[in-house]
Write an enzyme that holds these catalytic residues in place. Structure first.
Site, PDB file in Angstrom:
ATOM      1  N   LYS A  78       0.812  -1.220   0.000  1.00  0.00           N
ATOM      2  CA  LYS A  78       0.000   0.000   0.000  1.00  0.00           C
ATOM      3  C   LYS A  78       0.842   1.265   0.000  1.00  0.00           C
ATOM      4  CE  LYS A  78      -4.409  -1.543   1.773  1.00  0.00           C
ATOM      5  NZ  LYS A  78      -5.434  -1.394   2.797  1.00  0.00           N
TER       6      LYS A  78
ATOM      7  N   LYS B 267      -4.695  -9.109  -6.371  1.00  0.00           N
ATOM      8  CA  LYS B 267      -5.958  -9.334  -5.655  1.00  0.00           C
ATOM      9  C   LYS B 267      -7.052  -8.394  -6.178  1.00  0.00           C
ATOM     10  CE  LYS B 267      -6.296  -7.084  -1.529  1.00  0.00           C
ATOM     11  NZ  LYS B 267      -6.322  -6.775  -0.100  1.00  0.00           N
TER      12      LYS B 267
ATOM     13  N   LYS C  70     -11.297  -3.124  -3.875  1.00  0.00           N
ATOM     14  CA  LYS C  70     -12.217  -2.001  -4.063  1.00  0.00           C
ATOM     15  C   LYS C  70     -11.458  -0.715  -4.346  1.00  0.00           C
ATOM     16  CE  LYS C  70     -13.696  -2.642   0.780  1.00  0.00           C
ATOM     17  NZ  LYS C  70     -12.484  -2.710   1.572  1.00  0.00           N
TER      18      LYS C  70
END
Ligand code: TYM
Length: 332
Positions: free
Chosen positions: A111, A194, A197
Site C-alpha cells: 500500500k 488481488k 475495491k
C-alpha cells in the site's frame, strides 16, 4: 459459544472478493457464534478519504452488509469510530508491537508503494489497530480473506507479548477462519493481483452494486488464455486467470474447483464465461437492490448502527479498562 470479530473498510463499494472471501462466510457463521461486525472507518483514513464520501461509504457499507444477510438485531454491527475502546487499546498495542514486526508486513509495503516516506504513520501501525479491534472483545475467531492472514499472526504475537510483559493470561489466542474456494479472489484484468475495491480500474472487479449489464461486460472482458479449461486442478499451473474464474464459479455454486472442472473440462472460455455470468448476476444483483432499498431510509440504518455501538461498547469497555489497569493507568 465462541465470539467472532471481523471488519471491513468503507473505502469504496464492496467487491465480489469481499463477498466471497469474507461477508458470505460471516453470514453463515452467525448461526452458531456470537458475532461482532465492524465497519472500520479508523482504518480507512490511513489513506486519504474525502470526508463526505467516507461518511456516505460507511453507511453504504453497513447497508450492503445487512443486504448480504448480516443480522444487526441478533448480532452487533457498528462503525469503529463510534467505540473509543478501539483507539485506546490500539495505543497500548503501538507500545507493545515492535518495529521489526511491522517492517515485515507485506500489506504495508504494497500500500505504501515506492514512496514509503510519504505514507501516513497510521498506515504503518494499521495492524496494531486491527489487533486492538479483535482483542477489545476477547474474540477468538476471525473470518477473513487470505490477504489478512499475516495481520492476524501479528495480532497473536501482540497478545502473547502483552500477556508475557504484564505477567497475565489476559488476551486469548485467536484463530483465523479463512474459508472456501475463493479466499483470495484475483483481479479480472491480472490474475496475479488481488481483486480490490481501491484498484483504479473498475474493470478489474465486480462490485456488489453492479447491474447485470456491467457484470456481463466485465466477465466477457476478463483476461483468460487461449487454452480450454483443464480437467484437473493441477492444470491451473501458470494459468492464474483460469484458476480465479473457476474458483469464483465454485464458491458461488457451493462446490469445489475440481467439481467445476468435472463439468467444464475441455470447454472454451466463451461458454464457461456465459454460465459464470448467469451465476454472478443471480447471486449479486439482489444484494444491490436490497442495499438501495435500505439506503432509502437512513434513519432505520443509523438507529441500527447506534444501537450496535452501544452494545459493542458494553462488551469492549470492561476489557479495555482492565487492560489499562494492567498497564498501570490510574483508575480513580
Ligand atoms: P478489507 O476491507 O480490505 O476487506 C474486508 C474483507 O474482505 C476480504 N477480501 C478478500 N477476500 C478474498 N479475495 C479478495 N480479493 C479480497 N479482498 C478483500 C479481506 O480479507 C477481509 O476479510 N484490515 C481489514 C479490515 C479489518 C479487520 C479487523 C478484519 C480491520 N480490523 C479485524 C478482521 C479483524 C481490511 O482491510 O479488510
Amino acid at each position: 459459544m465462541q465470539r467472532i470479530f471481523s471488519g471491513i473498510q468503507p473505502s469504496g463499494v464492496p467487491t465480489l472478493g469481499n463477498y466471497l472471501g469474507a461477508i458470505r462466510n460471516w453470514v453463515a457463521l452467525q448461526a452458531d457464534h456470537e458475532c461482532i461486525w465492524c465497519v472500520v472507518d479508523l482504518h480507512a483514513i490511513t489513506v486519504w478519504q474525502d470526508p463526505a464520501e467516507l461518511a456516505r461509504n460507511t453507511r453504504e457499507m453497513a447497508a450492503t452488509l445487512i443486504a448480504c444477510g448480516v443480522d444487526p438485531s441478533k448480532h452487533v454491527l457498528f462503525a469503529q469510530s463510534m467505540v473509543s475502546a478501539h483507539a485506546r487499546l490500539a495505543w497500548i498495542f503501538n507500545c507493545v508491537a515492535r518495529l521489526g514486526w511491522l517492517n515485515r508486513m507485506t500489506q504495508f509495503k504494497d500500500k505504501a508503494g515506492k514512496d514509503r516516506e510519504a505514507a501516513s504513520a497510521g498506515l504503518y501501525v494499521y495492524p496494531n489497530l486491527m489487533a486492538a479491534d479483535i482483542h477489545a472483545y476477547h474474540a477468538t475467531r476471525v473470518p477473513v480473506g487470505d490477504d489478512q492472514k499475516q495481520h492476524l499472526e501479528l495480532a497473536n504475537d501482540i497478545a502473547e507479548k502483552f500477556n508475557h510483559d504484564y505477567g497475565v493470561e489476559f488476551f486469548p489466542h485467536i484463530e483465523p477462519l479463512i474459508l472456501g474456494p475463493a479466499a483470495r479472489v484475483m483481479s479480472l484484468r491480472d490474475g496475479s493481483k488481488k481483486m480490490s475495491k481501491s484498484d483504479p480500474s473498475d474493470q478489474s472487479r465486480i462490485n456488489l452494486t453492479d447491474d447485470a449489464d456491467a457484470i456481463a461486460l466485465k466477465i466477457r472482458r476478463a483476461k483468460t488464455d487461449p487454452d480450454p479449461l483443464p480437467g484437473d486442478v493441477s492444470g491451473f499451473e501458470g494459468r492464474p486467470e483460469a484458476r480465479n474464474l473457476v474458483g469464483i464459479y465454485a464458491a458461488l455454486s457451493g462446490g469445489t474447483a475440481q467439481g467445476v472442472l468435472d463439468e467444464f473440462a475441455g470447454s472454451q472460455f466463451g461458454p464457461f464465461k456465459q454460465k459464470l455470468t448467469d451465476l454472478v448476476v443471480s447471486s449479486i444483483t439482489p444484494i444491490g437492490a436490497e442495499t438501495s432499498r435500505l439506503l432509502g431510509d437512513v434513519t432505520v440504518l443509523d438507529a441500527a448502527l447506534r444501537d450496535g455501538a452501544i452494545r459493542a461498547s458494553a462488551i469492549a469497555e470492561p476489557i479495555v479498562s482492565e487492560a489499562e489497569r494492567l498497564v498501570g493507568f490510574l483508575k480513580v
